[in-house]
Design a protein around this motif. Structure first.
Motif, PDB file in Angstrom:
ATOM      1  N   VAL A 186       0.838  -1.203   0.000  1.00 30.50           N
ATOM      2  CA  VAL A 186       0.000   0.000   0.000  1.00 30.50           C
ATOM      3  C   VAL A 186       0.870   1.249   0.000  1.00 30.50           C
ATOM      4  O   VAL A 186       0.655   2.180  -0.792  1.00 30.50           O
ATOM      5  CB  VAL A 186      -0.985  -0.007   1.192  1.00 30.50           C
ATOM      6  CG1 VAL A 186      -1.661   1.339   1.361  1.00 30.50           C
ATOM      7  CG2 VAL A 186      -2.020  -1.116   1.011  1.00 30.50           C
ATOM      8  N   ILE A 187       1.891   1.269   0.863  1.00 28.64           N
ATOM      9  CA  ILE A 187       2.724   2.472   0.967  1.00 28.64           C
ATOM     10  C   ILE A 187       3.705   2.574  -0.197  1.00 28.64           C
ATOM     11  O   ILE A 187       3.803   3.626  -0.839  1.00 28.64           O
ATOM     12  CB  ILE A 187       3.472   2.505   2.319  1.00 28.64           C
ATOM     13  CG1 ILE A 187       2.473   2.609   3.470  1.00 28.64           C
ATOM     14  CG2 ILE A 187       4.457   3.671   2.354  1.00 28.64           C
ATOM     15  CD1 ILE A 187       3.101   2.454   4.850  1.00 28.64           C
ATOM     16  N   PHE A 188       4.426   1.498  -0.502  1.00 33.41           N
ATOM     17  CA  PHE A 188       5.457   1.560  -1.538  1.00 33.41           C
ATOM     18  C   PHE A 188       4.831   1.738  -2.921  1.00 33.41           C
ATOM     19  O   PHE A 188       5.075   2.732  -3.603  1.00 33.41           O
ATOM     20  CB  PHE A 188       6.330   0.298  -1.505  1.00 33.41           C
ATOM     21  CG  PHE A 188       7.440   0.315  -2.523  1.00 33.41           C
ATOM     22  CD1 PHE A 188       8.593   1.040  -2.293  1.00 33.41           C
ATOM     23  CD2 PHE A 188       7.335  -0.397  -3.710  1.00 33.41           C
ATOM     24  CE1 PHE A 188       9.628   1.063  -3.235  1.00 33.41           C
ATOM     25  CE2 PHE A 188       8.349  -0.382  -4.647  1.00 33.41           C
ATOM     26  CZ  PHE A 188       9.499   0.352  -4.397  1.00 33.41           C
ATOM     27  N   SER A 189       4.032   0.775  -3.330  1.00 30.68           N
ATOM     28  CA  SER A 189       3.439   0.858  -4.664  1.00 30.68           C
ATOM     29  C   SER A 189       2.495   2.048  -4.764  1.00 30.68           C
ATOM     30  O   SER A 189       2.492   2.761  -5.769  1.00 30.68           O
ATOM     31  CB  SER A 189       2.706  -0.441  -5.004  1.00 30.68           C
ATOM     32  OG  SER A 189       3.634  -1.507  -5.131  1.00 30.68           O
ATOM     33  N   GLY A 190       1.711   2.271  -3.720  1.00 28.37           N
ATOM     34  CA  GLY A 190       0.770   3.398  -3.736  1.00 28.37           C
ATOM     35  C   GLY A 190       1.468   4.731  -3.920  1.00 28.37           C
ATOM     36  O   GLY A 190       1.029   5.574  -4.713  1.00 28.37           O
ATOM     37  N   SER A 191       2.581   4.925  -3.221  1.00 31.65           N
ATOM     38  CA  SER A 191       3.287   6.204  -3.359  1.00 31.65           C
ATOM     39  C   SER A 191       3.930   6.330  -4.745  1.00 31.65           C
ATOM     40  O   SER A 191       3.973   7.427  -5.304  1.00 31.65           O
ATOM     41  CB  SER A 191       4.331   6.376  -2.255  1.00 31.65           C
ATOM     42  OG  SER A 191       5.377   5.431  -2.375  1.00 31.65           O
ATOM     43  N   LEU A 192       4.405   5.218  -5.307  1.00 34.77           N
ATOM     44  CA  LEU A 192       4.975   5.280  -6.651  1.00 34.77           C
ATOM     45  C   LEU A 192       3.903   5.571  -7.698  1.00 34.77           C
ATOM     46  O   LEU A 192       4.135   6.344  -8.636  1.00 34.77           O
ATOM     47  CB  LEU A 192       5.717   3.983  -6.996  1.00 34.77           C
ATOM     48  CG  LEU A 192       6.987   3.714  -6.206  1.00 34.77           C
ATOM     49  CD1 LEU A 192       7.658   2.431  -6.686  1.00 34.77           C
ATOM     50  CD2 LEU A 192       7.955   4.879  -6.253  1.00 34.77           C
ATOM     51  N   TYR A 193       2.732   4.967  -7.543  1.00 34.51           N
ATOM     52  CA  TYR A 193       1.635   5.269  -8.470  1.00 34.51           C
ATOM     53  C   TYR A 193       1.274   6.753  -8.377  1.00 34.51           C
ATOM     54  O   TYR A 193       1.132   7.434  -9.394  1.00 34.51           O
ATOM     55  CB  TYR A 193       0.388   4.440  -8.156  1.00 34.51           C
ATOM     56  CG  TYR A 193       0.543   2.947  -8.352  1.00 34.51           C
ATOM     57  CD1 TYR A 193       1.309   2.419  -9.389  1.00 34.51           C
ATOM     58  CD2 TYR A 193      -0.099   2.054  -7.509  1.00 34.51           C
ATOM     59  CE1 TYR A 193       1.435   1.055  -9.570  1.00 34.51           C
ATOM     60  CE2 TYR A 193       0.011   0.683  -7.687  1.00 34.51           C
ATOM     61  CZ  TYR A 193       0.782   0.187  -8.717  1.00 34.51           C
ATOM     62  OH  TYR A 193       0.897  -1.161  -8.901  1.00 34.51           O
ATOM     63  N   ARG A 223       6.824  15.390  -6.253  1.00 37.98           N
ATOM     64  CA  ARG A 223       8.081  14.733  -5.910  1.00 37.98           C
ATOM     65  C   ARG A 223       8.179  14.316  -4.445  1.00 37.98           C
ATOM     66  O   ARG A 223       8.865  13.349  -4.123  1.00 37.98           O
ATOM     67  CB  ARG A 223       9.252  15.626  -6.273  1.00 37.98           C
ATOM     68  CG  ARG A 223       9.387  15.803  -7.786  1.00 37.98           C
ATOM     69  CD  ARG A 223      10.623  16.606  -8.115  1.00 37.98           C
ATOM     70  NE  ARG A 223      11.368  16.204  -9.276  1.00 37.98           N
ATOM     71  CZ  ARG A 223      11.934  15.037  -9.529  1.00 37.98           C
ATOM     72  NH1 ARG A 223      11.819  14.073  -8.693  1.00 37.98           N
ATOM     73  NH2 ARG A 223      12.614  14.822 -10.630  1.00 37.98           N
ATOM     74  N   SER A 224       7.519  15.013  -3.564  1.00 36.42           N
ATOM     75  CA  SER A 224       7.606  14.666  -2.137  1.00 36.42           C
ATOM     76  C   SER A 224       7.016  13.283  -1.859  1.00 36.42           C
ATOM     77  O   SER A 224       7.349  12.665  -0.844  1.00 36.42           O
ATOM     78  CB  SER A 224       6.910  15.728  -1.287  1.00 36.42           C
ATOM     79  OG  SER A 224       5.548  15.825  -1.620  1.00 36.42           O
ATOM     80  N   LEU A 225       6.179  12.786  -2.758  1.00 41.38           N
ATOM     81  CA  LEU A 225       5.641  11.433  -2.583  1.00 41.38           C
ATOM     82  C   LEU A 225       6.737  10.382  -2.693  1.00 41.38           C
ATOM     83  O   LEU A 225       6.617   9.291  -2.138  1.00 41.38           O
ATOM     84  CB  LEU A 225       4.543  11.152  -3.614  1.00 41.38           C
ATOM     85  CG  LEU A 225       3.257  11.944  -3.426  1.00 41.38           C
ATOM     86  CD1 LEU A 225       2.346  11.790  -4.633  1.00 41.38           C
ATOM     87  CD2 LEU A 225       2.555  11.499  -2.157  1.00 41.38           C
ATOM     88  N   GLY A 226       7.809  10.715  -3.384  1.00 40.41           N
ATOM     89  CA  GLY A 226       8.938   9.809  -3.494  1.00 40.41           C
ATOM     90  C   GLY A 226       9.598   9.538  -2.155  1.00 40.41           C
ATOM     91  O   GLY A 226      10.213   8.488  -1.960  1.00 40.41           O
TER      92      GLY A 226
END
Length: 126
Positions: free
Chosen positions: A82-89, A97-100
């Motif tokens: 949820v956190i990793f893939s969700g933030s990349l999507y 960029r802060s989502l990275g």
């Protein structure tokens, strides 16, 4: 937990396939090549961990008394996806960029999930 983890694994797997197709077809002309690579990374890792969660569900179903670390592993895989893939999507679609900066937290959860699975594997008696 078996049914829950199996259900989430199937949802993650199906959404990963849909996301990959969406990225390859619908997004190709709409976002940059780099953003498309980021989106693809999210979809790939989501599928990897859908399969890992499926393994966890199968192991839980086969064991009379599954170790707590196996349950922890399943939850960490869910949280990590949820956190990793969700933030990349979100990063690839919005360009914020802060989502990275959020992705490493999800990556840490995924790594801890694998560590918990390793501990479970070392303690399971087959």
């Amino acid at each position: 937990m078996t049914q829950f983890f199996l259900t989430i694994a199937a949802i993650f797997g199906g959404l990963s396939v849909a996301g990959g197709a969406f990225g390859a077809h619908a997004l190709r002309e709409k976002i940059t090549e780099r953003a498309l690579e980021i989106f693809d990374t999210g979809a790939r890792y989501q599928m990897y961990h859908a399969l890992a969660l499926l393994l966890v569900a199968i192991l839980i179903s086969r064991l009379e008394s599954p170790p707590t670390t196996l349950l922890v592993s399943g939850w960490l895989f869910i949280i990590g996806v949820v956190i990793f893939s969700g933030s990349l999507y979100a990063l690839s679609l919005t360009g914020i960029r802060s989502l990275g900066a959020v992705a490493p937290l999800g990556g840490l959860a995924l790594m801890l999930g694998w560590a918990a699975l390793a501990v479970a594997g070392a303690t399971i008696k087959f």
